[in-house]
Write an enzyme that holds these catalytic residues in place. Sequence first.
Site, PDB file in Angstrom:
ATOM      1  N   ASP A   1      53.983  20.931  46.736  1.00 27.21           N
ATOM      2  CA  ASP A   1      53.031  21.348  48.027  1.00 27.21           C
ATOM      3  C   ASP A   1      53.549  20.653  48.969  1.00 27.21           C
ATOM      4  O   ASP A   1      53.603  19.340  49.084  1.00 27.21           O
ATOM      5  CB  ASP A   1      51.459  21.285  47.726  1.00 27.21           C
TER       6      ASP A   1
ATOM      7  N   TYR B   1      53.123  17.891  57.731  1.00 27.82           N
ATOM      8  CA  TYR B   1      53.509  16.626  57.024  1.00 27.82           C
ATOM      9  C   TYR B   1      54.989  16.058  57.698  1.00 27.82           C
ATOM     10  O   TYR B   1      55.970  16.612  57.275  1.00 27.82           O
ATOM     11  CB  TYR B   1      53.690  16.845  55.650  1.00 27.82           C
TER      12      TYR B   1
ATOM     13  N   LYS C   1      52.305  25.900  54.103  1.00 32.69           N
ATOM     14  CA  LYS C   1      51.065  26.117  54.855  1.00 32.69           C
ATOM     15  C   LYS C   1      51.389  26.918  56.301  1.00 32.69           C
ATOM     16  O   LYS C   1      52.454  26.363  56.898  1.00 32.69           O
ATOM     17  CB  LYS C   1      50.115  25.053  54.898  1.00 32.69           C
TER      18      LYS C   1
END
Length: 345
Positions: A53, A58, A84
């Site tokens: 993930d 990030y 995402k």
Amino acid sequence: MMAPSRVLGSSNGGLPALGFGGAPLGNLYRPMNESEVHELLQSAWDAGITYFDTAPLYGFGLSERRLGAFLKEKPRDRFVLSTKVGRLLVPNENWHPQRDYFIDAPPYEPLFDYSYDGIMRSCEASLERLGLDRIDILLMHDIGEKTHGPAHDALFAIAMEDGYRAMEELRRSGTVGAIGIGANEWQVCDAAMERGDWDCFLVAGRYTLLEQGALSPFLDRCVREGKAVIAGGVFNSGILATGAVEGARFDYDAAPADIVARVQALADVCKTHRIPLPAAALQFPFAHPAIRSVIPGFGNKRELDEILRWIAVAIPQSLWEDFRSAGLIEPSAPIPADNVAMVLP
């Protein structure tokens, strides 16, 4: 006599039960060099971890790029990848608050955008950074009232209308396999179930040894409606892994006194049973039938090795019962079976 074991293989929809949380690959709290990144990812792969993930947030694209560089050498049908949408990365060489978390990240700033165009642009940029032509699970990132405050209602309306339309279109086209929400707030996931046909929800830090508020109505509803839940943040940003030590983190910041006290109480029960607190914290979410996968984050091989040890610990049911009798977990929270050690396939 060896304890019985539960194999952490693929669950519904081919989602492996233990995954790799990719925030550390974006230099969360500390920088990683490329050799460290490759060693960590290869060690996880060799251990049987095939669900990864990540998110544009990030490291402002760094985690996606690093993960994509590693996975391009692996057979596409051997791994599951989620990323995402909901933020766009815009150039910014200056300081901004997210730089306190992602050290030495590239010169970008993540800005929320849940519009149709924003979701489409975010997905396209992620595919480019990852070097992939499809994404297995696409998650709408960080919607919620605690996250957005007074702006929540307006942003939620955009997300559930224009943003959802974009994600459903991507699913229908095959660009993504499944769509869902990735948030720190279970309440917004529950509300979103009224507004769209979501496949899954990644909820960070809200179903752990410290918090079971998501049990009802959210997790109960997910069981009834067949929605998969991915549990992130099972150590609540670290304190359930480190214990109640000085500087322990809870929800990304310094742990408050009441949380430190509760963690110490949990640790005291674990000590009585000679069970590491992190092992109990890691295994606890698996008992709930809505939870299909748990994705701890590990920033180096030592932390990975600890996760693999903790998940293999056989925990007696009496530990969970003592948590209950002490009021440390909700009475209705499902507990793991007696002395069942978990192993990767």
